[in-house]
Enzyme design. Structure first.
Site, PDB file in Angstrom:
ATOM      1  N   SER A 389       0.830  -1.202   0.000  1.00  0.00           N
ATOM      2  CA  SER A 389       0.000   0.000   0.000  1.00  0.00           C
ATOM      3  C   SER A 389       0.870   1.260   0.000  1.00  0.00           C
ATOM      4  CB  SER A 389      -0.945  -0.044   1.206  1.00  0.00           C
ATOM      5  OG  SER A 389      -1.875   1.002   1.172  1.00  0.00           O
ATOM      6  N   ASP A 441      -8.949  -4.317  -6.382  1.00  0.00           N
ATOM      7  CA  ASP A 441      -8.351  -3.434  -5.376  1.00  0.00           C
ATOM      8  C   ASP A 441      -8.393  -1.981  -5.843  1.00  0.00           C
ATOM      9  OD1 ASP A 441      -6.848  -2.165  -3.465  1.00  0.00           O
ATOM     10  OD2 ASP A 441      -5.120  -3.490  -3.627  1.00  0.00           O
TER      11      ASP A 441
END
Length: 618
Positions: A389, A441
């Site tokens: 991330s 995602d």
């Protein structure tokens, strides 16, 4: 619907938002009225005692007042279902909540291309600049209030200002309340499912020179499978306990009370020994294998660890992803920043917040001698930088910064943000960075330009819908939970015109006219034209883990099956709406999917488990 204007101010709640709270209140009031009436009818013959008349009068008045309230609430719900309500009814029921108050008074968007007719060009410019400054100030005040526990250093103040400017610019040309956005997302998801079969095949990139595409993919999947544990370890004990809810606390509980600071370098943060215990369990390494572990966490300053990976013969630098308000502010500092890399590239531009975080880690690694210490222990090892991330974005930029001194550096970015690198840096990173993305995602598809595109899509789909909002939300909730047929609400795909709509979701035609630039979907949006927010791209070559078959709306009915393929960055050029757009970003979900793909392809035959760490991956 536009935000309500009440007492001369605009509020972030629309008149058609009263259907659900009104229905809930109506349900409770009716139950209360029935209960009171039943009580009165059952005991009215016993109210002749002393004080009985007073009690009887109280119950009768209560029943009358409840009946009046039920009538008013019923009227509110009925009128709200039609898309509007009078200000008298609204004023009688709406609770003034600070978070929905707009101090700007619902003025026109400060970035509108057409100012008031009565102003000349100079006055118009001053007028809109004043509104722009006021909007930024409002957002900065809101952000400071929500992040009141964050420090007040220079980096934090810069992050507040940067985030406020992004929000004020992004929301400047719209007048939608949160429920409008929710309805738009529901419609977009259904529309997206309808046209999924018509999408063009996604472009794939070629393998590394000298390797077949499948062999290259297998080799990088095995590397990702190995290094993902380091990216997960950087999160410390919270992720470990989350992944091991029944045994995790018992496993690392003893480490929480041990003092081993003489054996490794811990810098900043709370529960340091608990963090380190979880790191050992996740990586399967020993205490002596770690050179540096830091859980110091501030705006633009991310936790990271440095370890010796003897199995791969490399020095691993793992950067932690988003775990705090400080990290969120780093994420939201989304304007671009020029990097001085000493390379002959056309434009070296990157996400400002992540770039600042990478520079901080670079200074710690190079100027504080952490890498020198690591390579003095193992001079023949190579350097690998990993993260998930926010940590993936910082790891990719860190690898670019370190490549001049360490030409063999490699980076593995798990679920990195899309809005990270300029086009030239993206192409430069192809040789030494690999990104891994799971399913739908949202983060690898998240950038300022993609958010601007999503806003236009939401505006388009709700402008062409003629159903009441409460029906859209109810159908959307059912669709998300149980699937079924998509809404038959008119969309832009149907070629309908706004003039033919008798009851558009946006309600007021003035809203359509007031945001003409947004509804014509031209490229004159403030974010499209701002040099602070140019198009940015994800790092390196991309491996996409795509879900195969149906597994239920949230993947809870059966285990999801995935296949891996090389993908081009253009495959992530649009935000996809779906129930898994957030869960696919979770590191534990990514680890399970990656382990499943590696096991199915048989590439893990060459990676025997060490210290039980592979068992943690499953």
């Amino acid at each position: 619907m536009p935000g309500m204007v009440l007492f001369g101010r605009r509020w972030a709640i629309a008149s058609d938002d009263l259907v659900f709270p009104g229905s809930f209140e109506l349900f409770l009031r009716v139950l209360w009225w029935i209960g009171s009436l039943t009580l009165y009818l059952l005991h009215r013959r016993k109210l002749g005692c002393a004080g009985g008349v007073l009690l009887s009068t109280y119950l009768i008045v209560l029943l009358l007042l409840l009946a009046i309230i039920i009538g008013v609430v019923s009227a509110i719900v009925y009128v709200s279902m039609k898309g509007n309500a009078s200000w008298v009814i609204i004023a009688a029921t709406v609770v003034t909540i600070v978070i929905v108050f707009d101090p700007l008074g619902g003025n026109m968007a400060p970035y509108s291309s057409s100012g008031p007719d009565h102003l000349d060009s100079n006055d118009s410019s001053q007028f809109f600049n004043g509104l722009k400054t006021a909007a930024k100030s409002v957002w900065e005040t809101r952000i400071k209030f929500m992040c009141c526990c964050v420090g007040k250093d220079d980096h934090t103040r810069v992050a507040f200002s940067s985030t406020a400017e992004l929000f004020s610019t992004y929301f400047s040309d719209t007048d939608l309340v949160p429920s409008d956005i929710a309805a738009g997302l529901a419609l977009l998801h259904q529309q997206q499912d309808n046209i999924s079969s018509l999408q063009e095949p996604q472009e794939e990139i070629g393998p590394t020179p000298g390797l077949s595409q499948e062999a290259d993919l297998d080799a990088e999947l095995e590397n990702c499978h190995h290094y993902m544990r380091f990216a997960a370890a950087a999160y410390g004990w919270p992720l470990y306990i989350y992944r091991n809810p029944f045994t995790g606390l018992c496993t690392i509980g003893g480490d929480c009370y041990r003092s081993r600071t003489a054996e490794y370098d811990l810098v900043g943060g709370d529960q340091l020994n608990c963090h380190f215990g979880s790191i050992l369990q996740t990586t399967g390494l020993q205490y002596r294998d770690f050179i540096h572990v830091s859980f110091h966490d501030k705006v633009y300053e991310l936790p990271f660890l440095v370890a010796l990976d003897h199995r791969k013969e490399c020095v691993v630098v793992a950067v932690r992803g988003t775990m705090s308000l400080q990290d969120i502010l780093t994420d939201l500092s989304a304007e671009s920043e020029t990097l001085d890399l000493g390379m002959d590239l056309q434009d070296c531009v990157a996400h400002k917040g992540i770039s600042q975080a990478a520079k901080y880690i670079y200074r710690r690694l190079v100027h504080d001698g952490i890498l020198s210490q690591a390579f003095s222990v193992a001079p023949e090892y190579r350097l690998v930088v990993v993260g998930h991330s926010l940590g993936a974005g910082a790891a990719a930029l860190l690898a670019i910064m370190l490549r001049g001194s360490y030409p063999q550096v490699r980076a593995y970015a798990f679920s990195p943000p899309r809005g990270l690198l300029s086009k030239s840096l993206y192409e430069y990173s192809q040789d030494f960075i690999v990104s891994l993305i799971l399913g739908k995602d949202v983060i690898p598809r998240l950038s300022v330009s993609n958010m601007e595109d999503l806003k236009k899509r939401i505006l388009r789909v709700i402008a062409h819908c003629n159903k009441p909002k409460y029906k859209i939300l109810l159908h959307g909730c059912w669709y998300e939970l149980f699937g079924g047929s998509s809404s038959n609400c008119a969309t832009e795909l149907d070629g309908g015109s706004q003039g033919a709509l008798t009851q558009p979701l946006l309600g007021e035609q003035s809203l359509l006219a007031r945001s003409s630039s947004a509804y014509s979907f031209s490229s004159d949006s403030p974010l499209d034209s701002s040099p602070k927010y140019p198009p940015l791209y994800p790092p390196g070559r991309i491996i996409h883990l795509e879900e195969e078959g149906a597994t239920g709306r949230f993947g809870c009915c059966s285990a999801a099956q995935y296949r891996a393929r090389w993908a081009h960055e253009s495959a992530f050029g649009k935000i996809l709406i779906g129930p898994k757009m957030l869960t696919d970003h979770m590191p534990d979900i990514l680890m399970k999917a990656l382990a499943s793909v590696v096991a199915d392809r048989g590439v893990c035959l060459s990676c025997p488990s060490q210290g039980g760490s592979d068992a943690d991956m499953v």
